[in-house]
Scaffold this motif. Structure first.
Motif, PDB file in Angstrom:
ATOM      1  N   MET A  81       0.823  -1.215   0.000  1.00  0.00           N
ATOM      2  CA  MET A  81       0.000   0.000   0.000  1.00  0.00           C
ATOM      3  C   MET A  81       0.853   1.260   0.000  1.00  0.00           C
ATOM      4  N   GLU A  82       0.387   2.268  -0.748  1.00  0.00           N
ATOM      5  CA  GLU A  82       1.038   3.581  -0.678  1.00  0.00           C
ATOM      6  C   GLU A  82       0.968   4.107   0.758  1.00  0.00           C
ATOM      7  N   HIS A  83       1.956   4.932   1.110  1.00  0.00           N
ATOM      8  CA  HIS A  83       2.020   5.406   2.499  1.00  0.00           C
ATOM      9  C   HIS A  83       2.196   6.922   2.531  1.00  0.00           C
ATOM     10  N   TYR A  84       1.096   7.612   2.889  1.00  0.00           N
ATOM     11  CA  TYR A  84       1.133   9.063   3.009  1.00  0.00           C
ATOM     12  C   TYR A  84       1.013   9.527   4.453  1.00  0.00           C
ATOM     13  N   SER A  85       0.328   8.753   5.295  1.00  0.00           N
ATOM     14  CA  SER A  85       0.135   9.210   6.666  1.00  0.00           C
ATOM     15  C   SER A  85      -0.117   8.036   7.596  1.00  0.00           C
ATOM     16  N   ASN A  86      -0.105   8.338   8.893  1.00  0.00           N
ATOM     17  CA  ASN A  86      -0.393   7.310   9.886  1.00  0.00           C
ATOM     18  C   ASN A  86      -1.887   6.997   9.986  1.00  0.00           C
ATOM     19  N   LEU A  87      -2.698   7.646   9.159  1.00  0.00           N
ATOM     20  CA  LEU A  87      -4.107   7.284   9.065  1.00  0.00           C
ATOM     21  C   LEU A  87      -4.395   6.344   7.897  1.00  0.00           C
ATOM     22  N   ASP A  88      -3.373   5.976   7.117  1.00  0.00           N
ATOM     23  CA  ASP A  88      -3.608   5.106   5.958  1.00  0.00           C
ATOM     24  C   ASP A  88      -4.274   3.794   6.362  1.00  0.00           C
ATOM     25  N   LEU A  89      -3.696   3.107   7.340  1.00  0.00           N
ATOM     26  CA  LEU A  89      -4.277   1.834   7.783  1.00  0.00           C
ATOM     27  C   LEU A  89      -5.630   2.035   8.457  1.00  0.00           C
ATOM     28  N   PRO A  90      -5.775   3.000   9.386  1.00  0.00           N
ATOM     29  CA  PRO A  90      -7.097   3.206   9.982  1.00  0.00           C
ATOM     30  C   PRO A  90      -8.187   3.512   8.955  1.00  0.00           C
ATOM     31  N   ILE A  91      -7.865   4.306   7.949  1.00  0.00           N
ATOM     32  CA  ILE A  91      -8.871   4.631   6.937  1.00  0.00           C
ATOM     33  C   ILE A  91      -9.201   3.413   6.092  1.00  0.00           C
ATOM     34  N   LEU A  92      -8.196   2.641   5.710  1.00  0.00           N
ATOM     35  CA  LEU A  92      -8.461   1.428   4.940  1.00  0.00           C
ATOM     36  C   LEU A  92      -9.412   0.510   5.698  1.00  0.00           C
ATOM     37  N   CYS A  93      -9.110   0.261   6.973  1.00  0.00           N
ATOM     38  CA  CYS A  93      -9.963  -0.633   7.758  1.00  0.00           C
ATOM     39  C   CYS A  93     -11.365  -0.053   7.941  1.00  0.00           C
ATOM     40  N   GLU A 240      -9.664  17.579   6.711  1.00  0.00           N
ATOM     41  CA  GLU A 240     -10.772  16.849   6.104  1.00  0.00           C
ATOM     42  C   GLU A 240     -10.473  16.659   4.621  1.00  0.00           C
ATOM     43  N   ASP A 241     -10.780  15.458   4.110  1.00  0.00           N
ATOM     44  CA  ASP A 241     -10.476  15.201   2.704  1.00  0.00           C
ATOM     45  C   ASP A 241     -11.316  14.021   2.214  1.00  0.00           C
ATOM     46  N   VAL A 242     -11.468  13.965   0.904  1.00  0.00           N
ATOM     47  CA  VAL A 242     -12.013  12.769   0.264  1.00  0.00           C
ATOM     48  C   VAL A 242     -10.876  11.761   0.147  1.00  0.00           C
ATOM     49  N   ILE A 243     -11.143  10.523   0.483  1.00  0.00           N
ATOM     50  CA  ILE A 243     -10.139   9.468   0.366  1.00  0.00           C
ATOM     51  C   ILE A 243     -10.668   8.376  -0.548  1.00  0.00           C
ATOM     52  N   LEU A 244      -9.920   8.107  -1.612  1.00  0.00           N
ATOM     53  CA  LEU A 244     -10.216   6.990  -2.500  1.00  0.00           C
ATOM     54  C   LEU A 244      -9.097   5.974  -2.362  1.00  0.00           C
TER      55      LEU A 244
END
Length: 310
Positions: A81-93, A240-244
């Protein structure tokens, strides 16, 4: 848009997080596998919900489901997975949990490979991280901080012991039907520093250990590195952002690796080409192409979300 630091925005959670935290503050070979903490996960989910704008979702969900089904059939599954922030995994889950029963099943099976820094640097960072099942590793780049020969030797011995335990834990997780998630860059991407988006050559070793992989690219970012204090995770800026989050078709690991090696021609080492790095570079190039292909859709959804807010 709220762009306060993580520490400022969510300071009111600190007391509850400290009360709920269970994971070890120091990592050794006995505690590398760390099961998710439902209490801190609930707080993480609320943080994610706070910052996801309408239009955020999983893209190509059929690939997530295909990957899950192959794992359930006994295939050893790897997520890169691409890694931009420490919220990447929390958002995916979070997105998986709120998509469908199948995606929720996949979310429950994810085990992330995580560096020791998440446990040892700050109690609040550790509390947030422990909302997700992890196998903790000692990153090889961390050894660069030790210049004294004796200290360096001691740390190398420690790192070997921890990482051997981590590999055993990963093998057990695969056999249980869990999916191993790895950030192939090994660090968060820092704008203007392309080296932070280069894949680690160690990723080639993961390709040898798994049957199938899913590549996940991310457009949008709710937690951006503060350029003034890039090494302080609590100073990251909340936005706040849209995440795809977009899944690739499921890829056969052996075939992928063989194709990369074949493309290098005979004796690539004699020409100064590292086949392991070539595999990692191909992974990152594929992720970037997938990211770029989704950027137009992300911008369209972001504009629509911002109009709705205004």
């Amino acid at each position: 848009m709220d762009s306060r630091s993580l520490g400022e925005r969510y300071k009111h959670f600190f007391g509850e997080l400290a009360r709920l935290a269970q994971a070890a503050d120091k990592i050794d070979d006995t505690n590398v596998y760390q099961e998710w903490n439902p209490g801190t996960r609930k707080i993480m989910d609320s943080m994610v919900k706070d910052n996801l704008l309408p239009g955020s979702q999983l893209m190509n969900r059929e690939h997530f489901v295909e990957f899950l089904n192959l794992i359930k059939e006994g295939k050893r599954g790897l997520i890169l997975m691409e890694h931009y922030s420490n919220l990447d995994l929390p958002i995916l889950c979070y997105l998986l949990d709120h998509d469908s029963d199948e995606c929720k099943d996949l979310s429950s099976r994810i085990v992330a490979m995580a560096g020791m820094k998440l446990n040892e640097e700050n109690p609040m960072v550790k509390a947030w991280a422990e909302g997700f099942t992890r196998i903790v590793i000692y990153p090889s780049r961390s050894l660069a901080a030790y210049t004294d020969p004796e200290e360096r030797a001691a740390e190398e011995a420690k790192s070997r012991k921890i990482n051997m335990a981590s590999m055993r834990a990963m093998d057990a997780a695969k056999r249980r039907g869990q999916a191993i998630l790895v950030f192939p860059s090994g660090t968060r991407y820092r704008p203007g520093k392309p080296e932070t988006k280069r894949g680690l050559r160690e990723i080639d070793s993961y390709l040898r250990m798994f049957d199938v992989m899913l590549l996940i690219s991310t457009n949008g970012n709710c937690l951006r590195i503060n350029p003034e204090t890039p090494n302080d995770m609590l100073s990251d800026l909340v936005c706040e952002d849209v995440i795809l989050m977009t899944a690739s078709p499921v890829i056969d690991c052996k075939s992928f690796r063989n194709e990369v090696i074949a493309s290098l021609g005979e004796k690539p080492e004699d020409r100064g080409i590292d086949p392991k790095q070539a595999s990692a570079d191909k992974i990152m190039a594929t992720l970037e192409a997938q990211h770029d292909a989704m950027e137009g859709e992300y911008q369209k959804r972001l504009q629509a979300a911002q109009k709705t807010e205004n």
